[in-house]
Structure formats: structure tokens, C-alpha cells
Design a protein around this motif. Sequence first.
Motif, short mmCIF file in Angstrom:
data_model
loop_
_atom_site.label_atom_id
_atom_site.label_comp_id
_atom_site.label_asym_id
_atom_site.label_seq_id
_atom_site.Cartn_x
_atom_site.Cartn_y
_atom_site.Cartn_z
N THR A 110 69.08 -27.95 -40.09
CA THR A 110 68.73 -29.36 -39.90
C THR A 110 68.20 -29.58 -38.49
OG1 THR A 110 70.42 -30.07 -41.48
CG2 THR A 110 69.59 -31.71 -39.94
N ILE A 111 67.04 -30.24 -38.40
CA ILE A 111 66.46 -30.59 -37.11
C ILE A 111 66.32 -32.10 -37.02
CG2 ILE A 111 65.19 -28.41 -36.98
CD1 ILE A 111 62.65 -30.03 -37.68
N THR A 112 66.06 -32.59 -35.84
CA THR A 112 65.77 -34.01 -35.63
C THR A 112 64.40 -34.12 -34.97
OG1 THR A 112 66.80 -34.07 -33.44
CG2 THR A 112 68.22 -34.51 -35.35
N SER A 113 63.80 -35.30 -35.04
CA SER A 113 62.48 -35.50 -34.42
C SER A 113 62.55 -35.36 -32.91
CB SER A 113 61.92 -36.87 -34.81
OG SER A 113 62.83 -37.90 -34.44
N SER A 114 63.71 -35.67 -32.33
CA SER A 114 63.86 -35.56 -30.88
C SER A 114 64.22 -34.14 -30.44
CB SER A 114 64.95 -36.53 -30.39
OG SER A 114 66.20 -36.21 -30.99
N ASN A 115 64.69 -33.32 -31.37
CA ASN A 115 65.05 -31.93 -31.05
C ASN A 115 64.67 -31.03 -32.22
OD1 ASN A 115 66.14 -29.67 -29.78
ND2 ASN A 115 68.18 -30.03 -30.65
N PRO A 116 63.37 -30.74 -32.38
CA PRO A 116 62.90 -29.97 -33.53
C PRO A 116 63.07 -28.46 -33.34
CG PRO A 116 61.05 -30.60 -32.18
CD PRO A 116 62.27 -31.20 -31.53
N THR A 117 64.29 -28.03 -33.09
CA THR A 117 64.58 -26.61 -32.92
C THR A 117 65.71 -26.20 -33.84
OG1 THR A 117 66.19 -26.96 -31.14
CG2 THR A 117 63.88 -26.68 -30.50
N PHE A 118 65.75 -24.93 -34.17
CA PHE A 118 66.86 -24.39 -34.95
C PHE A 118 67.22 -23.02 -34.41
CE2 PHE A 118 63.24 -22.44 -36.91
CZ PHE A 118 63.67 -21.23 -37.43
N THR A 119 68.48 -22.65 -34.57
CA THR A 119 68.97 -21.34 -34.10
C THR A 119 69.34 -20.49 -35.30
OG1 THR A 119 69.78 -22.25 -32.01
CG2 THR A 119 70.72 -20.15 -32.74
N THR A 120 68.83 -19.29 -35.35
CA THR A 120 69.07 -18.40 -36.47
C THR A 120 69.30 -16.99 -35.95
OG1 THR A 120 68.19 -17.69 -38.62
CG2 THR A 120 66.61 -17.88 -36.81
#
Length: 220
Positions: A110-120
Motif C-alpha cells: 500500500t502506498i499513498t500519494s504523499s509517499n509513493p514508495t514500497f519496501t520489498t
Amino acid sequence: MNLPRLLVALTAAFALHVGTAAATPIYSDDPEVEGLRQMVCAAKGGVDITNQGTLTLGGDVSSAVVCAGAAEPAAAGTAVTPTADVQPLALCGQFSSVCASLYPPSGTYTITSSNPTFTTSCSADVNVRSRPGGGTSTGTSTLNCRAYTPGGSAVGCNVNWSGPSSFPVGVRANVSVSFTCLVAGPGSRGTVADFSYQDATYGAVRADGQQTSSLTIVLQ
């Protein structure tokens, strides 16, 4: 501090000391970053080996850490047991010296428009089944993990690590990379993990292969 928070802290430290990701990072010896990497790997039951090899990051990767996992005894003469949807590396047959299973990035993030990052993360379980003289196989491992954009590019969300590795014969070991990527928006992404290993002395003690999967990005 739990693993997700450690990875967030690592990303913040990278941004503070570097500003942007870079190929062959110059920030690897920063004490704060190094300490956070060690904590990330310890939380996964492993040790930080990032500095022992060459780490190359795509332009959308804001942090990465490479860990060597705790070793476990492997059944004599058998490959590492893969999960139901992950097969052993190509050429991992009855007489193969090295077998492994690859685990590309997968899951839902899940990302947000203010923080469009993900950790994998992605990883390889490695079992050197035989080697002349037994003991420990020492050589070079390369692990490449990447996620594709809807347009089919993997240039941005791409991590490659290559470095020295030691695998005791008959023992299952793990090499993994955790990384944070910037994404343009929600949707499904194809993912790939490539792994290779070559013993420094015996050319037949080697393995290489590729595994594909996918992940899903959800906008909150």
C-alpha cells in the motif's frame, strides 16, 4: 524497533547522507547507515554483507541492504525444498553440485500519494551439495532483483549485488536483499530474481537461474 520501521529509518538515513540513490554507492561506510543495515539484517536473523560486494541501485531505489541468513542443515544429497509455487534453479538435478530456490519480490503493498514508495525483498536459498574435498565452497554470488513498470521497464526499481560468498557443503544458506522503490502509481508489476554462484576453485561447483513473480501496488 521492528523490521518495517528499521527499513524506514534506513531510507531516511540514505536520503540524509546521499540525497539520491546511486550506482556503486559512496555512502556505504557511513556509520549511521551501516549501523541501521546491521539492525535490519539482525532483525531477519542474519548479518549485513552489503559492503562485502558491489551494490548497484536503480534510479528509483532509495535504500537497500544485503543480508546473509542463518545457515541450516540440509538433507544430504537433496535440493533446498522450495515453496509450492517456486521451483529450484535450472539444472538442479540429481547430480547437480549446487541447488537453490529463488524468491522474487511478491505480495501486495500500500502506498499513498504523499509517499509513493514500497519496501520489498527477494532472496536465494542456496545448498552446495557436493564439492571435491568437502568443507566450504568459497566463490562469488550475484543476486539481481527488479520490479517492472506497467510499460515493461525495470531500469528504476532494480538492485544488483555481487560479492564473495562462502557456503559450507550440505548446509542451507540464504542471501537476501531488501530495498525501497518509488512507484508511479497503483497496479500489478512483474518481478524477477536472478542468482548465480561460482566456486573460485572448482568450475563445476556453480549454479545460475531466474525466477519470475509479481506484486500489486494499492493506492490508499
